[in-house]
Each structure stands twice: as C-alpha cells, then as structure tokens.
Design an enzyme around this catalytic site. Structure first.
Site, PDB file in Angstrom:
ATOM      1  N   TYR A 126       0.831  -1.208   0.000  1.00  0.00           N
ATOM      2  CA  TYR A 126       0.000   0.000   0.000  1.00  0.00           C
ATOM      3  C   TYR A 126       0.868   1.261   0.000  1.00  0.00           C
ATOM      4  O   TYR A 126       0.370   2.355   0.244  1.00  0.00           O
ATOM      5  CB  TYR A 126      -0.915   0.006   1.231  1.00  0.00           C
ATOM      6  CG  TYR A 126      -1.984  -1.070   1.206  1.00  0.00           C
ATOM      7  CD1 TYR A 126      -1.627  -2.411   1.282  1.00  0.00           C
ATOM      8  CD2 TYR A 126      -3.325  -0.751   1.121  1.00  0.00           C
ATOM      9  CE1 TYR A 126      -2.584  -3.400   1.263  1.00  0.00           C
ATOM     10  CE2 TYR A 126      -4.296  -1.742   1.101  1.00  0.00           C
ATOM     11  CZ  TYR A 126      -3.920  -3.061   1.176  1.00  0.00           C
ATOM     12  OH  TYR A 126      -4.867  -4.051   1.161  1.00  0.00           O
ATOM     13  N   LYS A 149       5.433 -14.195   4.205  1.00  0.00           N
ATOM     14  CA  LYS A 149       5.634 -15.073   3.042  1.00  0.00           C
ATOM     15  C   LYS A 149       7.136 -15.088   2.765  1.00  0.00           C
ATOM     16  O   LYS A 149       7.596 -14.867   1.638  1.00  0.00           O
ATOM     17  CB  LYS A 149       4.820 -14.530   1.849  1.00  0.00           C
ATOM     18  CG  LYS A 149       4.756 -15.441   0.656  1.00  0.00           C
ATOM     19  CD  LYS A 149       3.895 -16.663   0.844  1.00  0.00           C
ATOM     20  CE  LYS A 149       4.018 -17.600  -0.333  1.00  0.00           C
ATOM     21  NZ  LYS A 149       3.290 -18.865  -0.157  1.00  0.00           N
ATOM     22  N   ASP A 196      -0.381 -18.431   3.586  1.00  0.00           N
ATOM     23  CA  ASP A 196      -1.365 -19.390   3.032  1.00  0.00           C
ATOM     24  C   ASP A 196      -1.766 -20.425   4.081  1.00  0.00           C
ATOM     25  O   ASP A 196      -2.949 -20.746   4.257  1.00  0.00           O
ATOM     26  CB  ASP A 196      -0.874 -20.048   1.729  1.00  0.00           C
ATOM     27  CG  ASP A 196       0.631 -20.171   1.611  1.00  0.00           C
ATOM     28  OD1 ASP A 196       1.361 -19.540   2.410  1.00  0.00           O
ATOM     29  OD2 ASP A 196       1.103 -20.899   0.727  1.00  0.00           O
ATOM     30  N   ASP A 202      -4.887  -6.857   5.862  1.00  0.00           N
ATOM     31  CA  ASP A 202      -6.177  -6.427   5.307  1.00  0.00           C
ATOM     32  C   ASP A 202      -7.026  -7.663   4.996  1.00  0.00           C
ATOM     33  O   ASP A 202      -8.199  -7.753   5.372  1.00  0.00           O
ATOM     34  CB  ASP A 202      -5.899  -5.615   4.029  1.00  0.00           C
ATOM     35  CG  ASP A 202      -7.103  -4.809   3.581  1.00  0.00           C
ATOM     36  OD1 ASP A 202      -8.133  -4.811   4.292  1.00  0.00           O
ATOM     37  OD2 ASP A 202      -7.027  -4.165   2.519  1.00  0.00           O
TER      38      ASP A 202
END
Ligand code: NAD
Length: 338
Positions: A125, A173, A206, A230
């Site tokens: 963002y 990640k 994930d 988010d």
C-alpha cells in the site's frame, strides 16, 4: 469536560452507521464536541478538488482523535484511497482489529478471541505503482522498512504482554519474498527475545488462512504486513459474525482514528439495514483510548446483552431490526447501565 472529536461520516452506509453510533455514544452521558466533516472521497474531490482535503487532516491534528465511517474508493481506476492516504499522512502505523465471538451469534466456532495487528503505512500500500505503456507491464512496490516493521511488531508484543493475549503469531511469506517478508520475520524473531513471557510463533500466510478456518481458537495476537493484514481481518471477521460486527482502530504516536473494518457497502446503503455494531464497537475502543472506561464497559455490556437475547438484531446476523431501531434499543440499555 467534553471530548473534541473529528467526526467523518463518510459515504455509502457511513452516514447511517455514524448517526447510530453518535446516538449510542451520547447515551453514555459523556459529553462530546463533534467537529463534523461530511465531504470526504468523491464528494470532497468535487467540492474541494482533493479527495482528502487538508482541512480534514488539520482537524484530526487538532483534536488528535477521529471517529470515521467508511469511504468508497473507485475500483481499478480513479482517485487514490483516502483511507490509505489518511493513515500514511498521520502516520497511523498500527491497525488494530479485535475479532471476538459475540454470545448468541451463531457462527461456525465459539470462543474466537483474536486481534489482528496490521502494519498500516507500508508494504503493497506504499502507493508506488508504475505502468510501462510500451511493454504493457505494471509494477507495484512492496516497501518494508526495519523501522516500520519494528514499531508495529513492538506495538503487538506490548499489547500481548500487557493484556495477557497469547501467542503472538507473525504472518509472512518469507519463503518467497525473502527480502521484504524476510525482514519482517527476522525483526519479529529479534523482538520476541525481548518478551520472554509472551509465546511466539510464525506462520506462512497461506497456511495461516487454513489454520484460521480450522483452529481459530489457537490464535491470540496476529501481527503482519499491510496487505496480509487487510485480507486476514476480513477472514477473521467472517469467523465471528461478519463485517457488521468487527471494530478497528488506526493508532499512531500522535493521533488515533477509529473505524470499522467494513467498507461503504453500496449494495445496502440508504435502506436502514446496515449493522452499526462495527462502528459502535470502534467507538467503544475510542472511549477506552479517551480513558472513559465506565462508558466503554456500559457499551460493551449492553451490546453483549442485546446479542445474547437475539430479539433485535440486524439482517446481516439473522435478524430483521433496522439500523435506527437497533441503535435506539442499544442506547436505551446503555442509559440504564450508566
Ligand atoms: P464492504 O465491506 O463495503 O462490503 C462487503 C459486504 O459486507 C457487502 O455485502 C456489504 O453489504 C456487507 N457489509 C459491510 N458492512 C456491513 C454492515 N455494517 N452491515 C451489514 N452488512 C455489511 O466491502 P466492498 O464491497 O469490498 O467495498 C465497498 C467500498 O468500500 C469500496 O469502495 C472499498 O474501497 C470501500 N472500503 C472502504 C473502507 C474504509 O473506508 N475504511 C474499508 C473497506 C472498503
């Protein structure tokens, strides 16, 4: 003494849930001076030539605290999100979103009680997007800084230690995004050593999504980067009854803006069906921030009672009570408790 608060009613369902929330807050007997700015987003662009006009930022700098309803952002085109811009310009780096089961609300799990701490100013963002017209290629930069990572992760550990909210789980990640997510994870591992009394683990994003829809009760404080936070907060909202009931707070060192997780819900706007509980619970967080603990407890207790009884609930959680009536019944109950 009255509290001066910047009030941003937003658009879509924003004005309806704002009116409901202001009524509920006033039932606590606390005095507020509302500095209201109605035009934000598309309406402000039309009136002032800027989706986030300077006078709104100045108003929050002046009052230090704002209560904000959602604002529509055009999808795939148009002006930049005023929500993202507001958080960046006021350096509201911690987006705190508690997701707690409400008694009486039928959901797949009981006793979910977790908080998402989302880094609110960097990551994907950051607003650094480019388009190479010649090759028809678009890029987005996911900037992660050590300073930005440290302050949100420390904020989460401090909360966990003070409130006994265990474990702290850092979500990342780092197996693929070795430099960006990798930095966030390594900062979290370093800081974990400063908090030996708080249990700490990490999950790849994930896997975290799967874990949350199978064993949500195993989690307490979840700290993660902007986009993952988010997405996870909408997922976690789904575990406890949906977007209509989940509160949020954007906290920085100098200012705080309280707003629900949900958006402007254009599909139900103007029909008196929106659930105001999410903004009301955000206002409860605001009361705690202002040191108004008795009033915050009265809001929390009255809301819990209304949900436990289940007679007057809005359509999103299986009832048929309108926004206004729900707020009126809640306000009556709060007046009786304070
Ligand atoms: P949304 O949260 O507005 O709506 C998703 C679904 O949840 C819709 O079906 C909606 O009807 C329902 N819903 C949301 N809030 C509800 C409530 N209080 N009561 C009952 N049902 C509710 O998400 P979206 O549709 O993806 O986004 C709509 C717009 O909102 C977009 O322009 C988006 O950019 C904006 N948005 C703003 C904010 C913000 O201002 N902080 C946050 C998220 C999305």
């Amino acid at each position: 003494m009255s509290h001066r608060i910047t009030l941003l009613p937003g658009d879509g369902i924003g004005p309806e849930v704002t009116e409901a929330t202001v009524g509920v807050l006033e039932a606590t007997g606390i005095a507020f001076e509302w500095i209201v700015h109605e035009a934000l987003g598309a309406s402000a662009l039309e009136t002032y030539g800027k989706a986030l006009p300077d006078h709104i930022l100045d108003s929050i700098r002046d009052t230090k605290v704002a209560l904000k309803a959602p604002v529509t952002t055009p999808v795939g085109t148009g002006f930049r999100s005023v929500n993202v811009e507001l958080r960046q310009k006021l350096d509201l780096y911690a987006n705190v979103r508690p997701c707690k089961s409400l008694p009486g609300l039928k959901t797949p799990f009981d006793n979910v009680d977790l908080i998402i701490f989302r880094e609110n100013t960097e990551g994907l963002y950051s607003g650094m997007e480019t388009y190479d017209e010649r090759h028809d290629i678009a890029d987005s930069v996911a900037r992660i800084s050590r300073k930005g990572s440290e302050r949100i992760i420390r904020f989460c550990f401090e909360y966990a230690e003070t409130h006994g909210c265990d474990p702290v789980t850092v979500v990342h990640k780092a197996n693929i995004l070795k430099l960006t997510s990798g930095m966030f994870l390594s900062v979290a591992r370093e800081l974990a050593e400063e908090y030996p009394h708080v249990s700490f683990n990490d999950r790849i994003i994930d896997n975290m999504c799967m874990q949350l829809v199978i064993h949500p009760q195993d989690y307490g404080c979840i700290v993660t980067t902007n986009l993952f936070g988010d997405i996870l907060s909408d997922l976690a909202a789904g575990l406890v009854g949906g977007l209509g009931v989940v509160a949020g707070a954007n906290i920085g060192d100098d200012y705080a803006v309280f707003e629900a997780v949900h958006g402007s819900a254009p599909d139900i706007a103007g029909r008196d069906v929106a659930n105001p509980s999410a903004l009301i619970r955000s206002a409860e967080l605001m009361l705690r921030h202002l040191g108004e603990r008795t009033a915050a407890d009265a809001v929390s207790r009255s809301l819990t009672e209304l949900y436990s009884e289940g007679e007057y609930l809005t359509a999103d959680v299986g009832g048929s009570t309108g926004t206004r009536e729900f707020a009126r019944r809640l306000a009556d109950r709060i007046s009786a408790h304070v």
